[in-house]
Design a protein around this motif. Structure first.
Motif, PDB file in Angstrom:
ATOM      1  N   ASP A 130       0.620 -23.878  -1.944  1.00  0.00           N
ATOM      2  CA  ASP A 130       0.251 -24.112  -3.220  1.00  0.00           C
ATOM      3  C   ASP A 130       0.857 -22.705  -3.841  1.00  0.00           C
ATOM      4  O   ASP A 130       1.046 -21.747  -3.442  1.00  0.00           O
ATOM      5  N   SER A 131       1.042 -23.036  -5.351  1.00  0.00           N
ATOM      6  CA  SER A 131       1.531 -21.891  -6.088  1.00  0.00           C
ATOM      7  C   SER A 131       0.885 -22.009  -7.606  1.00  0.00           C
ATOM      8  O   SER A 131       0.952 -23.024  -7.854  1.00  0.00           O
ATOM      9  N   LEU A 132       0.931 -20.760  -8.110  1.00  0.00           N
ATOM     10  CA  LEU A 132       0.453 -20.871  -9.622  1.00  0.00           C
ATOM     11  C   LEU A 132       1.418 -19.653 -10.386  1.00  0.00           C
ATOM     12  O   LEU A 132       1.413 -18.681  -9.751  1.00  0.00           O
ATOM     13  N   ASP A 133       1.977 -20.141 -11.260  1.00  0.00           N
ATOM     14  CA  ASP A 133       3.166 -19.115 -11.833  1.00  0.00           C
ATOM     15  C   ASP A 133       2.329 -18.231 -12.696  1.00  0.00           C
ATOM     16  O   ASP A 133       1.841 -18.682 -13.878  1.00  0.00           O
ATOM     17  N   HIS A 134       2.091 -16.983 -12.564  1.00  0.00           N
ATOM     18  CA  HIS A 134       1.407 -16.084 -13.449  1.00  0.00           C
ATOM     19  C   HIS A 134       1.920 -15.913 -14.738  1.00  0.00           C
ATOM     20  O   HIS A 134       1.169 -15.767 -15.752  1.00  0.00           O
ATOM     21  N   LYS A 135       3.227 -16.079 -14.981  1.00  0.00           N
ATOM     22  CA  LYS A 135       3.802 -16.192 -16.208  1.00  0.00           C
ATOM     23  C   LYS A 135       3.238 -17.253 -17.306  1.00  0.00           C
ATOM     24  O   LYS A 135       3.474 -17.134 -18.443  1.00  0.00           O
ATOM     25  N   THR A 136       2.316 -18.108 -16.657  1.00  0.00           N
ATOM     26  CA  THR A 136       2.060 -19.247 -17.671  1.00  0.00           C
ATOM     27  C   THR A 136       0.706 -19.045 -17.920  1.00  0.00           C
ATOM     28  O   THR A 136       0.097 -19.920 -18.788  1.00  0.00           O
ATOM     29  N   PHE A 137       0.088 -17.797 -17.815  1.00  0.00           N
ATOM     30  CA  PHE A 137      -1.216 -17.400 -18.199  1.00  0.00           C
ATOM     31  C   PHE A 137      -1.207 -16.655 -19.330  1.00  0.00           C
ATOM     32  O   PHE A 137      -0.292 -15.645 -19.224  1.00  0.00           O
ATOM     33  N   ALA A 138      -2.278 -16.687 -20.225  1.00  0.00           N
ATOM     34  CA  ALA A 138      -2.463 -15.659 -21.311  1.00  0.00           C
ATOM     35  C   ALA A 138      -2.596 -14.205 -20.935  1.00  0.00           C
ATOM     36  O   ALA A 138      -1.941 -13.399 -21.613  1.00  0.00           O
ATOM     37  N   ASP A 139      -3.393 -14.000 -19.874  1.00  0.00           N
ATOM     38  CA  ASP A 139      -3.549 -12.617 -19.236  1.00  0.00           C
ATOM     39  C   ASP A 139      -3.750 -12.655 -17.835  1.00  0.00           C
ATOM     40  O   ASP A 139      -3.980 -13.658 -17.019  1.00  0.00           O
ATOM     41  N   ARG A 140      -4.048 -11.316 -17.272  1.00  0.00           N
ATOM     42  CA  ARG A 140      -4.388 -11.366 -15.844  1.00  0.00           C
ATOM     43  C   ARG A 140      -5.497 -12.018 -15.383  1.00  0.00           C
ATOM     44  O   ARG A 140      -5.564 -12.546 -14.297  1.00  0.00           O
ATOM     45  N   GLY A 192       8.508 -17.715   1.841  1.00  0.00           N
ATOM     46  CA  GLY A 192       7.493 -18.016   2.707  1.00  0.00           C
ATOM     47  C   GLY A 192       6.655 -19.331   2.719  1.00  0.00           C
ATOM     48  O   GLY A 192       6.121 -19.756   3.618  1.00  0.00           O
ATOM     49  N   LEU A 193       6.626 -19.875   1.442  1.00  0.00           N
ATOM     50  CA  LEU A 193       5.909 -21.044   1.144  1.00  0.00           C
ATOM     51  C   LEU A 193       6.590 -22.171   2.028  1.00  0.00           C
ATOM     52  O   LEU A 193       5.895 -23.191   2.510  1.00  0.00           O
ATOM     53  N   ALA A 194       7.996 -22.294   1.882  1.00  0.00           N
ATOM     54  CA  ALA A 194       8.579 -23.412   2.644  1.00  0.00           C
ATOM     55  C   ALA A 194       8.502 -23.235   4.034  1.00  0.00           C
ATOM     56  O   ALA A 194       8.205 -24.187   4.904  1.00  0.00           O
ATOM     57  N   TRP A 195       8.339 -21.961   4.747  1.00  0.00           N
ATOM     58  CA  TRP A 195       8.346 -21.696   5.925  1.00  0.00           C
ATOM     59  C   TRP A 195       6.905 -22.425   6.628  1.00  0.00           C
ATOM     60  O   TRP A 195       6.900 -22.949   7.512  1.00  0.00           O
ATOM     61  N   ALA A 196       5.976 -22.027   5.546  1.00  0.00           N
ATOM     62  CA  ALA A 196       4.531 -22.156   5.883  1.00  0.00           C
ATOM     63  C   ALA A 196       4.276 -23.880   5.933  1.00  0.00           C
ATOM     64  O   ALA A 196       3.924 -24.342   6.901  1.00  0.00           O
ATOM     65  N   ALA A 197       5.013 -24.543   5.016  1.00  0.00           N
ATOM     66  CA  ALA A 197       4.813 -25.950   4.865  1.00  0.00           C
ATOM     67  C   ALA A 197       5.587 -26.466   6.013  1.00  0.00           C
ATOM     68  O   ALA A 197       5.034 -27.530   6.400  1.00  0.00           O
ATOM     69  N   SER A 198       6.680 -26.042   6.492  1.00  0.00           N
ATOM     70  CA  SER A 198       7.566 -26.727   7.683  1.00  0.00           C
ATOM     71  C   SER A 198       6.512 -26.512   8.765  1.00  0.00           C
ATOM     72  O   SER A 198       6.788 -27.262   9.710  1.00  0.00           O
ATOM     73  N   ILE A 203      -4.101 -16.980   2.957  1.00  0.00           N
ATOM     74  CA  ILE A 203      -2.870 -15.868   2.864  1.00  0.00           C
ATOM     75  C   ILE A 203      -1.988 -16.085   1.636  1.00  0.00           C
ATOM     76  O   ILE A 203      -1.681 -17.057   1.128  1.00  0.00           O
ATOM     77  N   LEU A 204      -2.141 -14.859   0.730  1.00  0.00           N
ATOM     78  CA  LEU A 204      -1.362 -14.933  -0.330  1.00  0.00           C
ATOM     79  C   LEU A 204       0.111 -14.022  -0.373  1.00  0.00           C
ATOM     80  O   LEU A 204      -0.216 -13.024   0.187  1.00  0.00           O
ATOM     81  N   ILE A 205       0.994 -14.859  -0.714  1.00  0.00           N
ATOM     82  CA  ILE A 205       2.313 -13.948  -0.558  1.00  0.00           C
ATOM     83  C   ILE A 205       3.023 -14.137  -1.716  1.00  0.00           C
ATOM     84  O   ILE A 205       2.663 -14.830  -2.828  1.00  0.00           O
ATOM     85  N   SER A 206       3.981 -13.409  -1.993  1.00  0.00           N
ATOM     86  CA  SER A 206       5.004 -13.429  -3.146  1.00  0.00           C
ATOM     87  C   SER A 206       6.440 -13.671  -3.032  1.00  0.00           C
ATOM     88  O   SER A 206       7.304 -13.867  -3.661  1.00  0.00           O
ATOM     89  N   GLY A 207       7.012 -13.408  -1.757  1.00  0.00           N
ATOM     90  CA  GLY A 207       8.152 -13.724  -1.465  1.00  0.00           C
ATOM     91  C   GLY A 207       8.453 -14.041   0.170  1.00  0.00           C
ATOM     92  O   GLY A 207       7.958 -15.107   0.484  1.00  0.00           O
ATOM     93  N   ARG A 208       9.246 -13.138   0.883  1.00  0.00           N
ATOM     94  CA  ARG A 208       9.830 -13.593   2.039  1.00  0.00           C
ATOM     95  C   ARG A 208       8.576 -14.285   3.051  1.00  0.00           C
ATOM     96  O   ARG A 208       8.600 -14.952   3.807  1.00  0.00           O
ATOM     97  N   GLY A 209       7.612 -13.253   3.056  1.00  0.00           N
ATOM     98  CA  GLY A 209       6.494 -13.819   3.946  1.00  0.00           C
ATOM     99  C   GLY A 209       6.239 -13.571   5.299  1.00  0.00           C
ATOM    100  O   GLY A 209       5.857 -14.125   6.280  1.00  0.00           O
ATOM    101  N   SER A 210       7.280 -12.334   5.772  1.00  0.00           N
ATOM    102  CA  SER A 210       7.149 -12.323   7.231  1.00  0.00           C
ATOM    103  C   SER A 210       5.815 -11.883   7.608  1.00  0.00           C
ATOM    104  O   SER A 210       5.401 -12.039   8.827  1.00  0.00           O
ATOM    105  N   ASN A 211       5.000 -11.210   7.076  1.00  0.00           N
ATOM    106  CA  ASN A 211       3.745 -10.658   7.618  1.00  0.00           C
ATOM    107  C   ASN A 211       2.860 -11.858   7.756  1.00  0.00           C
ATOM    108  O   ASN A 211       2.255 -12.034   8.582  1.00  0.00           O
ATOM    109  N   MET A 212       3.099 -13.056   6.744  1.00  0.00           N
ATOM    110  CA  MET A 212       2.225 -14.191   6.943  1.00  0.00           C
ATOM    111  C   MET A 212       2.607 -14.893   8.134  1.00  0.00           C
ATOM    112  O   MET A 212       1.817 -15.397   9.023  1.00  0.00           O
ATOM    113  N   GLN A 213       4.029 -14.861   8.632  1.00  0.00           N
ATOM    114  CA  GLN A 213       4.603 -15.459   9.716  1.00  0.00           C
ATOM    115  C   GLN A 213       4.070 -14.867  10.886  1.00  0.00           C
ATOM    116  O   GLN A 213       3.736 -15.484  12.004  1.00  0.00           O
ATOM    117  N   ALA A 214       3.904 -13.431  10.845  1.00  0.00           N
ATOM    118  CA  ALA A 214       3.614 -12.749  11.876  1.00  0.00           C
ATOM    119  C   ALA A 214       1.978 -13.208  12.228  1.00  0.00           C
ATOM    120  O   ALA A 214       1.735 -13.357  13.692  1.00  0.00           O
TER     121      ALA A 214
END
Ligand code: GRF
Length: 211
Positions: free
Chosen positions: A55-65, A43-49, A9-20
C-alpha cells in the motif's frame, strides 16, 4: 511453538533491502506488508509480485508531517506489527511516530553512525578521506539516524572510489546484515540497555525489549 512475528517494511524506492529480508526466508516472521510514501516505488511492485500486501500514501497530499505520519501509523497498525523496518524510507519521522513504535522500529543507514547522519553519506565519507565506511542498523528514535546501534558492517574505501562504487560495496553488507538483525529481533535475542543493544544467544521472549 512460537507464533510468527509480524513485520511491516517501509520503503521509498528500489527496495533491495526489503528484498533481502524477504529472500532470507526467516523462520518465525511473517512479512505482513510493504508500505511506501511513493506509489511508484519499484520495491512495491516486486513485493506485490511475491504476494505480499502493499500500500502507499503520498506524503505530498498531507497538510504537514504529523498528518502524514498519523495516517501512516493507522495503515501500519492495521497489520499489528511486532517490528517496523525502515528500509530506505526517505522521510523524516515525527517524534509521535517514533514514540509510538519505540523499541520495535529499526532503520538501516548507509554510514558508520554516529558519523554522517542524513543524506549523501558516501560522498561525504570519501570527501572526508575516510579509509573505512559502512552501514548501521539501529533502533530509531526521534533524533534522525540516532538510537541504539544494533549492528554495523564496515568496508574499505579504495583510493579512486566514486560514491557509486562505495555505495555498491556498502549495499552488499546491508543485504547481509539487515536480515540477520530481523532474525535476531524476531527470535527475541536483542535487548536495549541504555544506548547499547545486547545480543544474547538465548531467546528471552518474556523479557521486555526496553530494559
Ligand atoms: C540503502 O542504502 C539504505 O541504507 C538507505 O537507503 C538505501 C535504500 O536502498 N537508507 P534500497 O531501497 O533498500 O535498495
Amino acid at each position: 511453538m512460537q507464533s510468527k512475528k509480524n513485520i511491516v517494511i517501509l520503503i521509498s524506492g528500489r527496495g533491495s533491502n526489503m528484498q533481502a529480508i524477504v529472500e532470507a526466508d526467516i523462520q518465525n516472521i511473517q512479512i505482513a506488508a510493504v508500505l511506501s510514501n511513493n506509489a511508484q516505488a519499484a520495491g512495491l511492485a516486486w513485493a506485490a509480485s511475491r504476494g505480499i500486501p502493499t500500500d502507499s500514501l503520498d506524503h505530498k497530499t498531507f497538510a504537514d508531517r504529523l498528518a502524514f505520519d498519523k495516517a501512516m501509523m493507522e495503515k501500519i497498525d492495521a497489520y499489528q506489527p511486532d517490528l517496523v523496518v525502515l528500509a530506505g524510507f526517505m522521510r523524516i519521522l515525527t517524534p509521535e511516530f517514533c514514540r509510538h513504535y519505540e523499541g520495535r522500529l529499526i532503520n538501516i543507514h548507509p554510514s558508520l553512525l554516529p558519523s554522517f547522519t542524513g543524506l549523501h553519506t558516501h560522498e561525504r565519507a570519501i570527501e572526508a578521506g575516510c579509509r573505512i565506511a559502512g552501514c548501521t542498523i539501529h533502533f530509531a528514535t526521534s533524533e534522525l539516524d540516532c538510537g541504539p546501534i544494533i549492528a554495523q558492517g564496515a568496508v574499505p574505501v579504495l583510493d579512486h572510489d566514486t560514491a557509486d562504487d562505495l555505495a555498491a560495496r556498502v549495499l552488499e553488507v546491508e543485504h547481509r546484515l539487515l536480515p540477520q538483525v530481523v532474525d535476531d529481533f524476531a527470535a527475541g535475542r536483542l535487548s536495549i540497555q541504555g544506548n547499547r543493544v545486547i545480543r544474547t544467544e538465548q531467546q528471552h521472549s518474556q523479557t521486555p525489549l526496553l530494559a
